[in-house]
Enzyme design. Structure first.
Site, PDB file in Angstrom:
ATOM      1  N   ASP A   1      -2.228   1.042   7.226  1.00 32.37           N
ATOM      2  CA  ASP A   1      -1.485   0.834   5.977  1.00 32.37           C
ATOM      3  C   ASP A   1      -1.134  -0.644   5.790  1.00 32.37           C
ATOM      4  OD1 ASP A   1      -1.175   3.690   5.119  1.00 32.37           O
ATOM      5  OD2 ASP A   1      -0.215   3.776   7.088  1.00 32.37           O
TER       6      ASP A   1
ATOM      7  N   GLU B   1      -1.907  -1.731  -5.267  1.00 31.05           N
ATOM      8  CA  GLU B   1      -3.114  -1.040  -5.699  1.00 31.05           C
ATOM      9  C   GLU B   1      -2.786  -0.043  -6.799  1.00 31.05           C
ATOM     10  OE1 GLU B   1      -6.317  -0.214  -2.693  1.00 31.05           O
ATOM     11  OE2 GLU B   1      -5.745   1.825  -3.206  1.00 31.05           O
TER      12      GLU B   1
ATOM     13  N   ASP C   1       0.879  -1.164   0.000  1.00 33.73           N
ATOM     14  CA  ASP C   1       0.000   0.000   0.000  1.00 33.73           C
ATOM     15  C   ASP C   1       0.920   1.219   0.000  1.00 33.73           C
ATOM     16  OD1 ASP C   1      -2.313   1.630   0.234  1.00 33.73           O
ATOM     17  OD2 ASP C   1      -1.987   1.769   2.397  1.00 33.73           O
TER      18      ASP C   1
END
Length: 165
Positions: free
Chosen positions: A139, A67, A8
């Site tokens: 996170d 992502e 992330d």
């Protein structure tokens, strides 16, 4: 069994998660965050690169999932996030690992069943699916969610290949 690294990315905090994925299920290995303390942006990118390289050396994943960047309101933030992603991807490719990318909606869909799920719902499902007790860094939880999304997609693709044969 496949060891998956989820990232992330962020220009100040980059979360990571590691799971082992098999047809029998997923097992939590580790999670945490790479805290960036450099002032100049190029130095922050180097810290992300070095931090991801260190995580890879320590946990020896076989694949990485991250992502995709989405554009919301602030173009400057999106550009910085894209550069942080690039540093993490370069560190991964420098270690000869394949990289898989997922949209935030795909991650939410895979974990909660709806693409517009709230962040808290995703965190809750990560804890349930990986049997994690207690508090979890946001996170790191997001990174574990990306791992789980990739694991689900891998297993679905395997099943679809078997059906086609």
């Amino acid at each position: 069994m496949t060891r998956i690294l989820g990232i992330d990315p962020g220009s100040r905090i980059t979360g990571y998660g590691i799971i082992e994925s098999s047809p029998q299920g997923n097992r939590y290995i580790a999670s945490g965050s790479i805290r960036i303390n450099a002032e100049s942006f190029p130095q922050r990118l180097k810290q992300i690169f070095d931090g991801v390289t260190e995580v890879i050396a320590l946990y020896r994943p076989q694949q990485m999932a991250i992502e995709q960047v989405f554009m919301h309101k602030n173009a400057d933030s999106a550009l910085k996030l894209g550069q942080a992603r690039g540093a993490a991807i370069c560190a991964t490719l420098n270690n000869d690992l394949p990289v898989y990318e997922y949209a935030a909606r795909q991650v939410k869909q895979a974990l909660v069943g709806k693409g517009n799920a709230e962040k808290e719902q995703v965190q809750h499902m990560v804890k349930i699916l990986l049997n994690i007790q207690g508090e979890m860094q946001v996170d790191a939880g997001d990174a574990l969610g990306i791992c789980l999304c990739h694991s689900h997609h891998r297993e679905t693709e395997k099943r679809l290949r078997q059906v086609r044969l």
